[in-house]
Write a protein that holds these residues in place. Structure first.
Motif, PDB file in Angstrom:
ATOM      1  N   UNK A 116     -78.924 -19.982  21.691  1.00  0.00           N
ATOM      2  CA  UNK A 116     -79.770 -20.197  22.870  1.00  0.00           C
ATOM      3  C   UNK A 116     -79.708 -18.988  23.817  1.00  0.00           C
ATOM      4  N   UNK A 117     -78.521 -18.409  23.965  1.00  0.00           N
ATOM      5  CA  UNK A 117     -78.372 -17.244  24.827  1.00  0.00           C
ATOM      6  C   UNK A 117     -79.191 -16.066  24.289  1.00  0.00           C
ATOM      7  N   UNK A 118     -79.204 -15.893  22.976  1.00  0.00           N
ATOM      8  CA  UNK A 118     -79.966 -14.782  22.388  1.00  0.00           C
ATOM      9  C   UNK A 118     -81.471 -15.011  22.551  1.00  0.00           C
ATOM     10  N   UNK A 119     -81.906 -16.268  22.401  1.00  0.00           N
ATOM     11  CA  UNK A 119     -83.327 -16.557  22.624  1.00  0.00           C
ATOM     12  C   UNK A 119     -83.709 -16.285  24.078  1.00  0.00           C
ATOM     13  N   UNK A 120     -82.829 -16.695  24.983  1.00  0.00           N
ATOM     14  CA  UNK A 120     -83.064 -16.424  26.417  1.00  0.00           C
ATOM     15  C   UNK A 120     -83.135 -14.914  26.670  1.00  0.00           C
ATOM     16  N   UNK A 121     -82.242 -14.150  26.049  1.00  0.00           N
ATOM     17  CA  UNK A 121     -82.219 -12.695  26.252  1.00  0.00           C
ATOM     18  C   UNK A 121     -83.529 -12.062  25.795  1.00  0.00           C
ATOM     19  N   UNK A 122     -84.048 -12.494  24.663  1.00  0.00           N
ATOM     20  CA  UNK A 122     -85.308 -11.914  24.157  1.00  0.00           C
ATOM     21  C   UNK A 122     -86.452 -12.191  25.133  1.00  0.00           C
ATOM     22  N   UNK A 123     -86.515 -13.407  25.626  1.00  0.00           N
ATOM     23  CA  UNK A 123     -87.605 -13.755  26.553  1.00  0.00           C
ATOM     24  C   UNK A 123     -87.410 -13.069  27.911  1.00  0.00           C
ATOM     25  N   UNK A 124     -86.167 -13.001  28.367  1.00  0.00           N
ATOM     26  CA  UNK A 124     -85.887 -12.309  29.635  1.00  0.00           C
ATOM     27  C   UNK A 124     -86.315 -10.844  29.546  1.00  0.00           C
ATOM     28  N   UNK A 125     -85.947 -10.201  28.449  1.00  0.00           N
ATOM     29  CA  UNK A 125     -86.332  -8.796  28.266  1.00  0.00           C
ATOM     30  C   UNK A 125     -87.855  -8.642  28.299  1.00  0.00           C
ATOM     31  N   UNK A 126     -88.560  -9.512  27.582  1.00  0.00           N
ATOM     32  CA  UNK A 126     -90.029  -9.414  27.539  1.00  0.00           C
ATOM     33  C   UNK A 126     -90.622  -9.539  28.942  1.00  0.00           C
TER      34      UNK A 126
END
Length: 493
Positions: A318-328
């Motif tokens: 979940x943290x990695x999915x959040x990181x990808x969306x945050x970066x975008x």
């Protein structure tokens, strides 16, 4: 952008502009330079030698009149006016911010000088009645009145965001203080342009006459020691930990001992705490990442309100999915608040690449083009580098209460999601030094007139004076009746 020749930085000395090419400032890499007057022969004009002059000049000036004056000057503080446009253009090469953000910060300056903002500042933080006259307090046995007076103040302003100069000048003008503003090399012109706009309205207005805007280098020890004396100053307001760092070689403790009150607004950073509710679905992660991206990227992390560490109650996936969306989302923000970093440090780039190579410990999104990155700590440990230039560190955690012990006293703002998580954390985080709580996505919407870094700056910048007197025995009957009514009104209504 840079200039072929050094630009010229004027001094503003109590309603008069002074220009000279006596001294030269040169940045470490030599790309940015400006000439400025030698402050040493100007000391008598920079300081207010006679403290009574301050009370004399403002004796019949009410706060409402000051607001009218500042609001009129504020109309000339837009980028449509030559003085402000030139200051903004010349500031760009000196600032760590990209041009779009510098211009966006300049657009905020007239907002600070609007009547609504000025009234909100002074009434929320002090109350204009205390600046305009004596206000009686509800004591039963005496007449005790208090009043707030402006003080002779030196401001070390920070140059990270231009609007800081506007806030400092507006606050100082409203409390009727005498002000010496030392500008910084990374924002050498904004304060001069703002006070210059006041001069254009009225160079002899009491507010204008009580501002000096100057620069001196740390190498001018003799000037600095001559200026910073109790006979000239009662207060120093120091942004960004200036006394211990870039702006001065003076010792904070020695100044306090000398009787000069130092209001230190030290450097701080901000964080986000996201409870498990943020990760219940991909739609929720998307919504939260869109909001926290605004908090993380604001002013390219040159602001202490920018959220650099995101603590997430989430699994590694979940943290990695959040990181990808945050970066975008951080790549798609309003360019007046967040843009491609202007100078991305090589050592930070090396740290990110090193983290990328340790995929058992970190998960890295972005960072290939010096555009910023999101780094997930898969172990829950903090990395060795400090995140800046749009680099965010995401740290998973299990228990919000245990997380509190990891909060650093330099933490300024905490964005919390969901709102219900604020209540159990608030007092615990305050005990660790946190100054402000926000709903995620709102860090740039700082409440004007509210406390900053746990300090009510305008209130602290005033000298609060008490006048006590006692009635004669012949006055006592009427005195007690009046006092009883006064206390009843104060405590009951």
């Amino acid at each position: 952008m840079s200039f072929d020749h050094p630009i010229q930085i004027p001094f503003i000395l109590r309603g008069q502009e002074v220009t000279a090419q006596d001294l030269l400032y040169r940045s470490r890499d030599g790309t940015n330079q400006f000439h400025y007057p030698d402050p040493r022969p100007l000391l008598d004009r920079i300081v207010l030698s006679d403290p009574v002059q301050l009370q004399r000049d403002f004796a019949s000036v009410r706060v409402s009149e000051i607001i009218d004056f500042l609001a009129e000057a504020g109309k000339a503080m837009t980028l449509k006016h030559a003085r402000m446009e030139q200051a903004c253009r010349f500031s760009v090469p000196f600032s760590a911010l990209p041009e779009t953000i510098v211009r966006g910060s300049y657009d905020l300056i007239p907002v600070v000088f609007s009547k609504l903002a000025l009234r909100t500042m002074v009434e929320n933080e002090i109350g204009s009645k205390y600046l305009d006259g004596w206000v009686e307090m509800p004591y039963a046995d005496k007449v005790a009145k208090r009043r707030a007076y402006g003080a002779r103040t030196l401001h070390f302003i920070s140059g990270n965001v231009p609007v800081v100069a506007a806030l400092s000048i507006a606050r100082a003008a409203l409390i009727k203080s005498d002000n010496i503003i030392k500008v910084t090399p990374n924002d050498p012109l904004t304060a001069s342009a703002i006070v210059g706009a006041m001069m254009d309205v009225d160079p002899n207005h009491p507010v204008t006459k009580h501002f000096s805007v100057v620069y001196w280098s740390k190498e001018l020890h003799d000037f600095e020691h001559e200026l910073i004396q109790p006979r000239y100053l009662e207060k120093i307001i120091s942004w960004g930990g200036a006394l211990g760092g870039i702006n001065s070689t003076l010792n904070h403790g020695n100044l306090q001992a000398s009787g000069i009150d130092v209001i230190a607004l030290g450097p701080k950073f901000s964080i986000s705490i996201l409870g498990r509710e943020a990760f219940q679905s991909n739609a929720e992660i998307e919504k939260v990442a869109r909001l926290t991206a605004k908090d993380a990227g604001s002013f390219n992390m040159e602001s202490c309100g920018s959220s650099r560490f995101h603590f997430v109650q989430a699994s590694p996936d979940q943290a990695m999915e959040y990181a990808r969306r945050l970066y975008d989302h951080m790549q798609q923000q309003d360019s007046s608040l967040s843009a491609m970093p202007k100078h991305f440090p090589a050592d930070l780039r090396d740290e990110i690449n090193a983290a990328r190579a340790q995929d058992d410990f970190y998960y890295v999104v972005g960072g290939d083009r010096n555009e910023g990155a999101v780094v997930v700590s898969l172990t829950g440990e903090l990395p060795d580098f400090f995140p800046m230039h749009k680099v965010v560190v995401v740290i998973p955690f299990d228990d919000p209460i245990q997380l509190v012990d990891r909060i650093h006293p330099s933490t300024q703002t905490v964005g919390i999601y969901p709102e219900t998580l604020k209540q159990p954390l608030r007092d615990l985080l305050v005990a660790r030094g946190v100054c402000r709580f926000i709903s995620i996505g709102h860090t740039v919407e700082y409440s004007i007139g509210g406390p900053f870094n746990s300090t009510e700056i305008m209130r602290r910048a005033c000298r609060w004076i008490l006048d006590e007197s006692y009635p004669s025995k012949w006055e006592l009957p009427v005195f007690y009746l009046r006092k009883a009514w006064q206390i009843f009104k104060h405590h009951i209504f």
